[in-house]
Design a protein around this motif. Structure first.
Motif, PDB file in Angstrom:
ATOM      1  N   UNK A  41       0.829  -1.214   0.000  1.00  0.00           N
ATOM      2  CA  UNK A  41       0.000   0.000   0.000  1.00  0.00           C
ATOM      3  C   UNK A  41       0.859   1.258   0.000  1.00  0.00           C
ATOM      4  N   UNK A  42       1.923   1.259   0.820  1.00  0.00           N
ATOM      5  CA  UNK A  42       2.798   2.429   0.881  1.00  0.00           C
ATOM      6  C   UNK A  42       3.453   2.698  -0.474  1.00  0.00           C
ATOM      7  N   UNK A  43       3.873   1.640  -1.163  1.00  0.00           N
ATOM      8  CA  UNK A  43       4.523   1.795  -2.471  1.00  0.00           C
ATOM      9  C   UNK A  43       3.563   2.409  -3.482  1.00  0.00           C
ATOM     10  N   UNK A  44       2.362   1.868  -3.549  1.00  0.00           N
ATOM     11  CA  UNK A  44       1.407   2.332  -4.549  1.00  0.00           C
ATOM     12  C   UNK A  44       0.913   3.760  -4.266  1.00  0.00           C
ATOM     13  N   UNK A  45       0.630   4.018  -3.020  1.00  0.00           N
ATOM     14  CA  UNK A  45       0.167   5.378  -2.702  1.00  0.00           C
ATOM     15  C   UNK A  45       1.267   6.407  -2.930  1.00  0.00           C
ATOM     16  N   UNK A  46       2.522   5.980  -2.755  1.00  0.00           N
ATOM     17  CA  UNK A  46       3.634   6.876  -3.048  1.00  0.00           C
ATOM     18  C   UNK A  46       3.688   7.264  -4.508  1.00  0.00           C
ATOM     19  N   UNK A  47       3.147   6.447  -5.392  1.00  0.00           N
ATOM     20  CA  UNK A  47       3.102   6.753  -6.830  1.00  0.00           C
ATOM     21  C   UNK A  47       1.813   7.465  -7.236  1.00  0.00           C
ATOM     22  N   UNK A  48       0.969   7.744  -6.271  1.00  0.00           N
ATOM     23  CA  UNK A  48      -0.244   8.500  -6.570  1.00  0.00           C
ATOM     24  C   UNK A  48      -1.450   7.657  -6.824  1.00  0.00           C
ATOM     25  N   UNK A  49      -1.360   6.368  -6.527  1.00  0.00           N
ATOM     26  CA  UNK A  49      -2.506   5.491  -6.737  1.00  0.00           C
ATOM     27  C   UNK A  49      -3.359   5.439  -5.475  1.00  0.00           C
ATOM     28  N   UNK A  50      -4.628   5.107  -5.682  1.00  0.00           N
ATOM     29  CA  UNK A  50      -5.499   4.734  -4.568  1.00  0.00           C
ATOM     30  C   UNK A  50      -5.466   3.213  -4.429  1.00  0.00           C
ATOM     31  N   UNK A  51      -5.530   2.688  -3.203  1.00  0.00           N
ATOM     32  CA  UNK A  51      -5.397   1.232  -2.960  1.00  0.00           C
ATOM     33  C   UNK A  51      -6.660   0.703  -2.299  1.00  0.00           C
ATOM     34  N   UNK A  52      -7.143  -0.358  -2.867  1.00  0.00           N
ATOM     35  CA  UNK A  52      -8.245  -1.107  -2.246  1.00  0.00           C
ATOM     36  C   UNK A  52      -7.774  -2.551  -2.028  1.00  0.00           C
ATOM     37  N   UNK A  53      -8.205  -3.186  -0.945  1.00  0.00           N
ATOM     38  CA  UNK A  53      -7.818  -4.587  -0.655  1.00  0.00           C
ATOM     39  C   UNK A  53      -9.048  -5.453  -0.474  1.00  0.00           C
ATOM     40  N   UNK A  54      -8.853  -6.751  -0.778  1.00  0.00           N
ATOM     41  CA  UNK A  54      -9.911  -7.737  -0.533  1.00  0.00           C
ATOM     42  C   UNK A  54      -9.255  -9.121  -0.397  1.00  0.00           C
ATOM     43  N   UNK A  55      -9.957 -10.014   0.244  1.00  0.00           N
ATOM     44  CA  UNK A  55      -9.414 -11.356   0.471  1.00  0.00           C
ATOM     45  C   UNK A  55      -9.590 -12.208  -0.770  1.00  0.00           C
ATOM     46  N   UNK A  56      -8.499 -12.853  -1.127  1.00  0.00           N
ATOM     47  CA  UNK A  56      -8.561 -13.745  -2.275  1.00  0.00           C
ATOM     48  C   UNK A  56      -9.334 -15.007  -1.880  1.00  0.00           C
ATOM     49  N   UNK A  57      -9.947 -15.701  -2.834  1.00  0.00           N
ATOM     50  CA  UNK A  57     -10.646 -16.946  -2.509  1.00  0.00           C
ATOM     51  C   UNK A  57      -9.676 -17.940  -1.839  1.00  0.00           C
ATOM     52  N   UNK A  58     -10.107 -18.536  -0.731  1.00  0.00           N
ATOM     53  CA  UNK A  58      -9.264 -19.496  -0.031  1.00  0.00           C
ATOM     54  C   UNK A  58      -8.176 -18.833   0.786  1.00  0.00           C
ATOM     55  N   UNK A  59      -8.342 -17.554   1.111  1.00  0.00           N
ATOM     56  CA  UNK A  59      -7.309 -16.830   1.851  1.00  0.00           C
ATOM     57  C   UNK A  59      -7.046 -17.478   3.192  1.00  0.00           C
ATOM     58  N   UNK A  60      -5.750 -17.469   3.583  1.00  0.00           N
ATOM     59  CA  UNK A  60      -5.312 -18.041   4.852  1.00  0.00           C
ATOM     60  C   UNK A  60      -5.182 -16.966   5.924  1.00  0.00           C
ATOM     61  N   UNK A  61      -5.395 -15.678   5.557  1.00  0.00           N
ATOM     62  CA  UNK A  61      -5.313 -14.586   6.512  1.00  0.00           C
ATOM     63  C   UNK A  61      -3.909 -14.173   6.828  1.00  0.00           C
ATOM     64  N   UNK A  62      -2.957 -14.434   5.883  1.00  0.00           N
ATOM     65  CA  UNK A  62      -1.562 -14.088   6.139  1.00  0.00           C
ATOM     66  C   UNK A  62      -1.263 -12.609   5.900  1.00  0.00           C
ATOM     67  N   UNK A  63      -2.062 -11.904   5.071  1.00  0.00           N
ATOM     68  CA  UNK A  63      -1.862 -10.467   4.809  1.00  0.00           C
ATOM     69  C   UNK A  63      -0.831 -10.183   3.742  1.00  0.00           C
ATOM     70  N   UNK A  64      -0.556 -11.134   2.843  1.00  0.00           N
ATOM     71  CA  UNK A  64       0.365 -10.911   1.730  1.00  0.00           C
ATOM     72  C   UNK A  64      -0.424 -10.775   0.423  1.00  0.00           C
ATOM     73  N   UNK A  65       0.180 -10.033  -0.520  1.00  0.00           N
ATOM     74  CA  UNK A  65      -0.490  -9.799  -1.816  1.00  0.00           C
ATOM     75  C   UNK A  65      -0.371 -11.037  -2.656  1.00  0.00           C
ATOM     76  N   UNK A  66      -1.549 -11.582  -3.063  1.00  0.00           N
ATOM     77  CA  UNK A  66      -1.547 -12.762  -3.928  1.00  0.00           C
ATOM     78  C   UNK A  66      -1.597 -12.318  -5.398  1.00  0.00           C
ATOM     79  N   UNK A  67      -2.404 -11.215  -5.706  1.00  0.00           N
ATOM     80  CA  UNK A  67      -2.489 -10.688  -7.085  1.00  0.00           C
ATOM     81  C   UNK A  67      -2.935  -9.207  -7.015  1.00  0.00           C
ATOM     82  N   UNK A  68      -2.814  -8.515  -8.177  1.00  0.00           N
ATOM     83  CA  UNK A  68      -3.172  -7.089  -8.237  1.00  0.00           C
ATOM     84  C   UNK A  68      -3.914  -6.793  -9.533  1.00  0.00           C
ATOM     85  N   UNK A  69      -4.708  -5.759  -9.482  1.00  0.00           N
ATOM     86  CA  UNK A  69      -5.477  -5.332 -10.664  1.00  0.00           C
ATOM     87  C   UNK A  69      -5.502  -3.798 -10.680  1.00  0.00           C
ATOM     88  N   UNK A  70      -4.900  -3.173 -11.712  1.00  0.00           N
ATOM     89  CA  UNK A  70      -4.278  -3.762 -12.912  1.00  0.00           C
ATOM     90  C   UNK A  70      -2.991  -4.517 -12.598  1.00  0.00           C
TER      91      UNK A  70
END
Length: 629
Positions: free
Chosen positions: A583-612
């Protein structure tokens, strides 16, 4: 002259009038910060040192006149040969404009206009000044109704030491208002102004000038030889005392006129009072105003000599005989002497009768009528009558074709000495002049061109033009090449330059469309920069200088800032990163960040994929969605 500063004080503006001797300009007195009128003599007059000295002398005299009906003279100067007067500026019209619109007018209105004019002239006459060019054009009527007489002292300055002669003297004044004595010898006193004022009054009452002619010389001749007709001959119903007032003021014998304008003003007020009382006829007033004598015609040189001879002969023949010497009474010798005396008396009377007949009639013949004949035919007819022919200057005529006789002196039917000479005037035909080409000239240049073409300047209308520069003539009415009578009025249409443009609002609209519109309006549209914009699409106008709503003229510049659209940023890869770090990296470039749990998430808090996806180019401020495991 426009734009020039005279003597470091008077900044010359537009020309507002032009006359035969001078032009009048609106000007600014820089020293006193006021608007004045500057009368500038034409160069040919100002170059004459003697004339300039008289002009200065008379200008000083005129400046001493302080009267509410006199245009005030403020200053006089000579700026390197440019001789000028600084005067009061009157915004309004002239009495000529009033005559065109209102004449013939009721006598009360005419006299109301004449009263302030005569009041001004009376003040001048008391100060020893003679106007010598009284005419409607020199009477100004301000917008608030004030009446002012202009040009005091100018005509006097021109001719103060000049005599008019038959051999080339100078005759000053407008011919329609010239007193007879000015035509004859060029000398005048206050009664010349009285005569001119009477002619102006006649024109107000009738709408016409009393003497008309095809040439100025013919008009001047009529002033000398013909009385001004009664205004009632043109406008029936005028009271007789109004006719008498005009007759008194315009008497050809100046001894019968009022002594000065003050006397005429008194008479005008008497007539005004009678009109106000509704008096249709006032025999006493009419008799008081009517000239008592008829001015005799002015003879020419030969006639004056013949008149003097006749007077001497008449005095000799009509003187009473000496008383007879005492005689002694006798018879028959006395009767014989009486018979002889009777016979001698009869012979003397007969001789006198024959002599008188010969002197007054016998040695004369009638001038044959040759008007309208060709030059050759007229010469032959006059020769057959035993008369000599001489040809004077040709003259224009509205009725007699060119090349034919338009006038003779003596006139047809008038007496001429046997073997005498008849002066013949040949017609030039109708006097006509073509309207010169005026397009492209300034208004002043166009007026000068009309004057040189013997035509009059009428009015000026201003019109927008995309092709003719501001201040230049677009066209004239009538158009160039039209043939007109002399002094016919020609109106001008003068360019105001291109029509101003009200700048349209192009912000947010396509820049190409904006540039095309600016070119069509004659404006200089330019794109001065391109910038990223999150609100204006690529190719749209971000801003304008000057802003919309500004009034511009052809050729003015308009600067546009055009959008390049939103700025694009490369999306970095944050896959596998902790949610906070990503989140810090993306917001530093001027992006807005939204998060959601991937299907089958284990609750580890790591990025599995991004869009775009990583590597995509998206506008700064776009939203990046992170799917967490």
């Amino acid at each position: 002259m426009t734009g020039r500063v005279l003597e470091g004080r008077y900044r010359i503006g537009p020309r507002i009038a032009r006359g035969g001797m001078a032009s009048v300009y609106e000007a600014t007195d820089i020293r006193l910060d006021r608007t004045v009128a500057i009368k500038i003599m034409h160069p040919g007059l100002g170059d004459d040192d003697e004339f300039a000295a008289r002009f200065v002398r008379e200008a000083r005299s005129a400046a001493r006149l302080s009267h509410p009906n006199v245009v005030a003279v403020y200053d006089q100067g000579d700026d390197h040969g440019t001789v000028f007067l600084a005067m009061e500026l009157i915004d309004g019209i002239t009495l000529r404009d009033v005559i065109r619109k209102e004449a013939p007018m009721p006598p009360a209105r005419a006299l109301a206009l004449m009263e302030p004019v005569l009041s001004a002239l009376a003040a001048a006459h008391r100060a020893g000044l003679i106007h010598r060019d009284v005419k409607p054009e020199n009477v100004l009527i301000a917008d608030d109704g004030r009446v002012k007489v202009a040009d005091f002292g100018l005509a006097r300055a021109v001719s103060a030491d000049t005599q008019h002669t038959a051999t080339g003297g100078v005759l000053i004044g407008t011919v329609s208002y010239l007193a007879p004595e000015l035509v004859i010898d060029g000398r005048a006193d206050a009664r010349a102004d009285v005569y001119a004022a009477g002619v102006v009054l006649f024109e107000l009452l009738t709408g016409a000038k009393p003497h008309e002619g095809e040439t100025p010389i013919q008009v001047a001749y009529k002033h000398v030889h013909d009385d001004v007709p009664a205004p009632s001959t043109l406008e029936p119903g005028l009271p007789p005392y109004v006719d008498a007032l005009v007759a008194r003021a315009t008497a050809r014998d100046r001894s019968l006129r009022p002594a000065d304008a003050g006397v005429l003003l008194h008479q005008v007020r008497r007539v005004t009072h009678a009109l106000a009382e509704g008096v249709a006829e006032d025999p006493e007033l009419t008799q008081d105003l009517t000239p008592l004598l008829v001015a005799p015609p002015v003879p020419d040189g030969d006639q004056r000599e013949e008149t003097r001879d006749l007077e001497r002969t008449t005095r000799l023949r009509t003187s009473p005989p000496p008383p007879p010497a005492p005689a002694r009474r006798t018879g028959r010798p006395r009767r014989r002497r009486g018979l002889l005396a009777t016979v001698l008396a009869v012979l003397l009377v007969a001789g006198l009768a024959v002599g008188s007949w010969w002197f007054f009639d016998g040695r004369y013949t009638s001038t044959p009528g040759v008007l309208g004949m060709t030059k050759a035919a007229a010469a032959q007819k006059l020769a057959d009558a035993g008369l000599e022919v001489e040809y004077g200057d040709q003259a224009y005529s509205e009725t007699v074709p060119a090349g034919r006789v338009v006038a003779t002196d003596p006139a047809p039917g008038d007496q001429v000495l046997d073997g005498g000479t008849v002066a013949v005037t040949i017609s030039l035909g109708k006097e006509r002049y073509d309207v010169p080409k005026l397009k492209g000239l300034t208004e002043d240049e166009a007026q000068d061109a009309l004057a040189q073409a013997h035509l009059a300047y009428g009015t000026t209308k201003d019109r927008w033009s995309d092709t003719v520069p501001e201040g230049q003539v677009i066209t004239s009415s009538p158009k160039a090449g039209t043939t007109l009578r002399p002094d016919a009025a020609v109106d001008l249409v003068v360019s105001k330059g291109p029509k101003p443009v009200r700048l349209k609002d192009w912000v947010g609209k396509d820049a190409d469309d904006a540039l095309a519109w600016l070119r069509a309006k004659g404006l200089d549209g330019k794109v001065v920069s391109e910038e990223y914009s999150d609100t204006v699409a690529d190719g749209g106008v971000i801003s304008m200088d000057p802003p919309s709503g500004t009034t511009l003229h052809r050729g003015d510049a308009v600067q546009l800032v055009v959008s390049k659209g939103p700025e694009l940023v490369d999306v970095p890869s944050v896959r596998g990163q902790g949610v906070d770090a990503a989140t810090q990296t993306l917001e530093g470039l001027g992006f807005h960040v939204e998060t959601r749990q991937a299907p089958g998430s284990l609750g580890l808090g790591f990025v599995f994929s991004q869009d775009p996806e990583a590597g995509a180019r998206v506008p700064r401020g776009s939203t990046i969605t992170l799917n967490l495991i």
